[in-house]
Write a protein that holds these residues in place. Structure first.
Motif, PDB file in Angstrom:
ATOM      1  N   PHE A  72     -37.827  13.372  14.416  1.00 51.69           N
ATOM      2  CA  PHE A  72     -37.856  12.330  15.436  1.00 51.69           C
ATOM      3  C   PHE A  72     -39.084  12.484  16.342  1.00 51.69           C
ATOM      4  N   LYS A  73     -39.362  13.710  16.735  1.00 55.31           N
ATOM      5  CA  LYS A  73     -40.513  13.981  17.604  1.00 55.31           C
ATOM      6  C   LYS A  73     -41.821  13.583  16.927  1.00 55.31           C
ATOM      7  N   ASN A  74     -41.896  13.787  15.615  1.00 59.77           N
ATOM      8  CA  ASN A  74     -43.121  13.480  14.869  1.00 59.77           C
ATOM      9  C   ASN A  74     -43.334  11.996  14.622  1.00 59.77           C
ATOM     10  N   GLY A  75     -42.227  11.252  14.418  1.00 63.26           N
ATOM     11  CA  GLY A  75     -42.436   9.854  14.037  1.00 63.26           C
ATOM     12  C   GLY A  75     -41.369   8.869  14.450  1.00 63.26           C
ATOM     13  N   GLY A  76     -40.387   9.309  15.238  1.00 59.28           N
ATOM     14  CA  GLY A  76     -39.356   8.392  15.688  1.00 59.28           C
ATOM     15  C   GLY A  76     -38.234   8.224  14.681  1.00 59.28           C
TER      16      GLY A  76
ATOM     17  N   LYS B  57     -37.542   5.871  12.623  1.00 60.68           N
ATOM     18  CA  LYS B  57     -37.924   5.374  11.297  1.00 60.68           C
ATOM     19  C   LYS B  57     -38.128   6.543  10.339  1.00 60.68           C
ATOM     20  N   TYR B  58     -38.771   7.607  10.807  1.00 59.35           N
ATOM     21  CA  TYR B  58     -38.974   8.802   9.982  1.00 59.35           C
ATOM     22  C   TYR B  58     -37.638   9.471   9.671  1.00 59.35           C
ATOM     23  N   CYS B  59     -36.730   9.503  10.668  1.00 57.19           N
ATOM     24  CA  CYS B  59     -35.406  10.090  10.445  1.00 57.19           C
ATOM     25  C   CYS B  59     -34.633   9.287   9.401  1.00 57.19           C
ATOM     26  N   GLN B  60     -34.722   7.978   9.495  1.00 57.64           N
ATOM     27  CA  GLN B  60     -34.063   7.102   8.522  1.00 57.64           C
ATOM     28  C   GLN B  60     -34.541   7.422   7.108  1.00 57.64           C
ATOM     29  N   ASN B  61     -35.850   7.480   6.929  1.00 62.76           N
ATOM     30  CA  ASN B  61     -36.418   7.746   5.606  1.00 62.76           C
ATOM     31  C   ASN B  61     -36.017   9.126   5.090  1.00 62.76           C
ATOM     32  N   ALA B  62     -36.025  10.121   5.995  1.00 57.07           N
ATOM     33  CA  ALA B  62     -35.690  11.493   5.598  1.00 57.07           C
ATOM     34  C   ALA B  62     -34.228  11.598   5.163  1.00 57.07           C
ATOM     35  N   LEU B  63     -33.323  10.950   5.899  1.00 63.86           N
ATOM     36  CA  LEU B  63     -31.902  10.998   5.557  1.00 63.86           C
ATOM     37  C   LEU B  63     -31.617  10.256   4.258  1.00 63.86           C
ATOM     38  N   ASN B  64     -32.277   9.114   4.068  1.00 66.72           N
ATOM     39  CA  ASN B  64     -32.104   8.372   2.821  1.00 66.72           C
ATOM     40  C   ASN B  64     -32.572   9.213   1.630  1.00 66.72           C
ATOM     41  N   ARG B  65     -33.680   9.903   1.820  1.00 64.52           N
ATOM     42  CA  ARG B  65     -34.257  10.711   0.739  1.00 64.52           C
ATOM     43  C   ARG B  65     -33.398  11.948   0.465  1.00 64.52           C
ATOM     44  N   SER B  66     -32.866  12.560   1.523  1.00 63.28           N
ATOM     45  CA  SER B  66     -32.169  13.840   1.382  1.00 63.28           C
ATOM     46  C   SER B  66     -30.708  13.707   0.976  1.00 63.28           C
ATOM     47  N   PHE B  67     -30.028  12.684   1.490  1.00 57.67           N
ATOM     48  CA  PHE B  67     -28.581  12.594   1.289  1.00 57.67           C
ATOM     49  C   PHE B  67     -28.140  11.352   0.523  1.00 57.67           C
ATOM     50  N   GLY B  68     -29.092  10.563   0.059  1.00 56.71           N
ATOM     51  CA  GLY B  68     -28.731   9.379  -0.705  1.00 56.71           C
ATOM     52  C   GLY B  68     -28.158   8.255   0.143  1.00 56.71           C
ATOM     53  N   PHE B  69     -28.381   8.310   1.472  1.00 54.56           N
ATOM     54  CA  PHE B  69     -27.953   7.210   2.329  1.00 54.56           C
ATOM     55  C   PHE B  69     -28.792   5.964   2.028  1.00 54.56           C
ATOM     56  N   GLU B  70     -28.305   4.825   2.500  1.00 49.77           N
ATOM     57  CA  GLU B  70     -29.063   3.576   2.404  1.00 49.77           C
ATOM     58  C   GLU B  70     -29.151   2.948   3.792  1.00 49.77           C
ATOM     59  N   ILE B  71     -29.657   3.731   4.743  1.00 52.18           N
ATOM     60  CA  ILE B  71     -29.771   3.264   6.131  1.00 52.18           C
ATOM     61  C   ILE B  71     -30.872   2.218   6.222  1.00 52.18           C
ATOM     62  N   SER B  72     -30.543   1.068   6.790  1.00 50.72           N
ATOM     63  CA  SER B  72     -31.532  -0.002   6.924  1.00 50.72           C
ATOM     64  C   SER B  72     -31.832  -0.341   8.380  1.00 50.72           C
ATOM     65  N   ARG B  73     -30.945   0.044   9.290  1.00 52.29           N
ATOM     66  CA  ARG B  73     -31.127  -0.281  10.701  1.00 52.29           C
ATOM     67  C   ARG B  73     -30.871   0.956  11.553  1.00 52.29           C
ATOM     68  N   PHE B  74     -31.550   1.051  12.694  1.00 52.97           N
ATOM     69  CA  PHE B  74     -31.364   2.195  13.577  1.00 52.97           C
ATOM     70  C   PHE B  74     -31.544   1.759  15.022  1.00 52.97           C
ATOM     71  N   PHE B  75     -30.952   2.525  15.943  1.00 57.58           N
ATOM     72  CA  PHE B  75     -31.149   2.261  17.368  1.00 57.58           C
ATOM     73  C   PHE B  75     -30.813   3.509  18.169  1.00 57.58           C
ATOM     74  N   THR B  76     -31.319   3.554  19.397  1.00 55.01           N
ATOM     75  CA  THR B  76     -31.153   4.695  20.296  1.00 55.01           C
ATOM     76  C   THR B  76     -30.405   4.260  21.550  1.00 55.01           C
ATOM     77  N   LEU B  77     -29.524   5.112  22.034  1.00 57.76           N
ATOM     78  CA  LEU B  77     -28.866   4.895  23.318  1.00 57.76           C
ATOM     79  C   LEU B  77     -29.043   6.138  24.173  1.00 57.76           C
ATOM     80  N   ASP B  78     -29.346   5.944  25.463  1.00 55.45           N
ATOM     81  CA  ASP B  78     -29.309   7.082  26.374  1.00 55.45           C
ATOM     82  C   ASP B  78     -27.903   7.164  26.971  1.00 55.45           C
TER      83      ASP B  78
END
Length: 237
Positions: free
Chosen positions: A94-98, A100-121
């Protein structure tokens, strides 16, 4: 004249048989599909939520949204995922690329198909959970911060603000315990108080769409309306 009438009827029937298939071809695809079924069940959608405190990840949540169920899976900021052929904790990705990078990494590592993301404080999280009021919940142990008791073991009324406090402040629990308890409380809140107005539902989406790091759009919101979220038969788990 007697022969002419049967001849015209024969011609009309022949033209009808010839043009009928063309009529089906010219019919818009959407209308054909609508004629085949009057209930369209959307495909499962996968969403990544990050809850942050002072721009540092508290927890990542993988959300698998189906027609009658939303399954929440908490992921630690220390969870390792493959990022450009290197295994790194999600918080580093997340620190390196937000997100979007986490989405791609999780899809690649765990076979997820995440298409949307958002952050809440923390503040946005409390606003998101507020419409669901409180619920009857049983805590398996006392919960404290710096030796000060926050919540006593046993049956109690608990709300979204309590859930956010446990997630971010409860140092008497291990990280995984906090994540799991937070998820259980959120699911209990949703399942006990799931009926909310359309106005409240739109407010919830606006909170999500205005997060610091997200790729949600108005189109996504319209699409999500197809799902029976906040209906009596919908289950959060």
């Amino acid at each position: 004249m007697k022969r002419f009438v049967p001849f015209m009827l024969s011609m009309a029937l022949s033209l009808t048989v010839f043009l009928l298939p063309w009529g089906f071809c010219l019919c818009p695809k959407q209308q054909v599909l609508k004629a085949e079924t009057n209930v369209v069940i959307p495909k499962d959608r996968e969403i990544l939520l990050m809850i942050e405190k002072k721009e540092e990840p508290l927890v990542f949540i993988h959300m698998r949204l189906g027609f009658k169920n939303l399954k929440l899976t908490p992921l630690s900021p220390l969870c390792q995922a493959e990022d450009d052929n290197e295994s790194l904790p999600l918080k580093e990705i997340f620190k390196n690329g937000g997100l979007k990078y986490c989405q791609n990494a999780l899809n690649r590592s765990f076979g997820f198909e995440i298409s949307r993301f958002f952050t809440l404080d923390e503040k946005e999280l409390k606003g998101l959970l507020k419409p669901f009021g409180s619920c009857d919940f049983t805590l398996e142990r006392d919960i404290s911060k710096c030796g000060m008791l926050l919540f006593k073991k046993g049956r109690c009324l608990i709300n979204g603000e309590n859930a956010a406090l446990i997630l971010s402040e409860a140092d008497s629990l291990g990280q995984e315990e906090r994540f799991s308890l937070f998820k259980d409380i959120v699911c209990a809140l949703f399942n006990q108080n799931k009926t909310i107005s359309e106005h409240e539902a739109e407010k919830l989406f606006n909170i999500c769409a205005n997060g610091r790091d997200n790729n949600l759009s108005v189109t996504d919101f319209i699409s999500l309306k197809k799902y029976k979220i906040f209906n009596e038969d919908f289950l959060f788990s």
